[in-house]
Design a protein around this motif. Structure first.
Motif: not given
Length: 166
Positions: A132-138, A146-151
């Motif tokens: 949601x904050x615009x960060x992209x993770x490959x 280490x990611x937000x649980x709901x995402x």
């Protein structure tokens, strides 16, 4: 299918016996009633079976999300797939109507979270994943994040990510 075939045979025999009973053979009435009770029992069994399948299909929407894996869809009839799609649309409409502008995704936190962020391992190549904050993770196979649980809860249910328990 066997129950339906049995019902069809019972119904046809009852039709033949009813016409004979009308012509004066009253001893057939008990047999006709017995077959009718058998028809009603089979009907109840079939309806219970179909209702159970609908409950299981509804649970699949909550478990797998809006897209079912092909292995599961293969075992569903066309009517069941249609019912799943209508349920999916109805649930999406409801979720958009509650929770403000963006709506409320009721399928996210099935169990209350203990922490907002979790550590996950990618089980297969997925590509870029935007937070949601615009960060992209490959998300590449065997990478840890280490990611937000709901995402990532939906991706965990789909088998793309695995929750790493410390």
């Amino acid at each position: 299918r066997q129950a339906l075939e049995e019902m069809r045979a019972l119904y046809e025999r009852n039709q033949a016996d009813v016409s004979e009973a009308k012509s004066g053979r009253t001893e057939l009435i008990f047999l006709i009633r017995f077959r009718h009770c058998c028809l009603l029992r089979n009907q109840r069994c079939i309806l219970a079976y179909l209702y159970d399948r609908l409950l299981r299909i509804r649970a699949l929407r909550w478990e797998y999300g809006s897209v079912l894996p092909n292995t599961i869809q293969f075992h569903m009839s066309a009517e069941e797939v249609e019912w799943f799609n209508r349920y999916k649309k109805s649930l999406a409409t409801y979720m958009r109507s509650v929770g403000g502008e963006e709506g409320l995704d009721l399928t996210q936190d099935i169990k209350p979270p203990k922490s907002l962020y979790i550590e996950v391992r990618c089980l297969r190549d997925y590509g870029e994943f935007e937070i949601d904050d615009g960060t992209t993770v490959l998300l590449k196979k065997n990478s840890q994040h280490f990611l937000p649980r709901w995402k990532c809860e939906q991706l965990i249910r789909q088998g793309v990510l695995e929750h790493i328990l410390s």
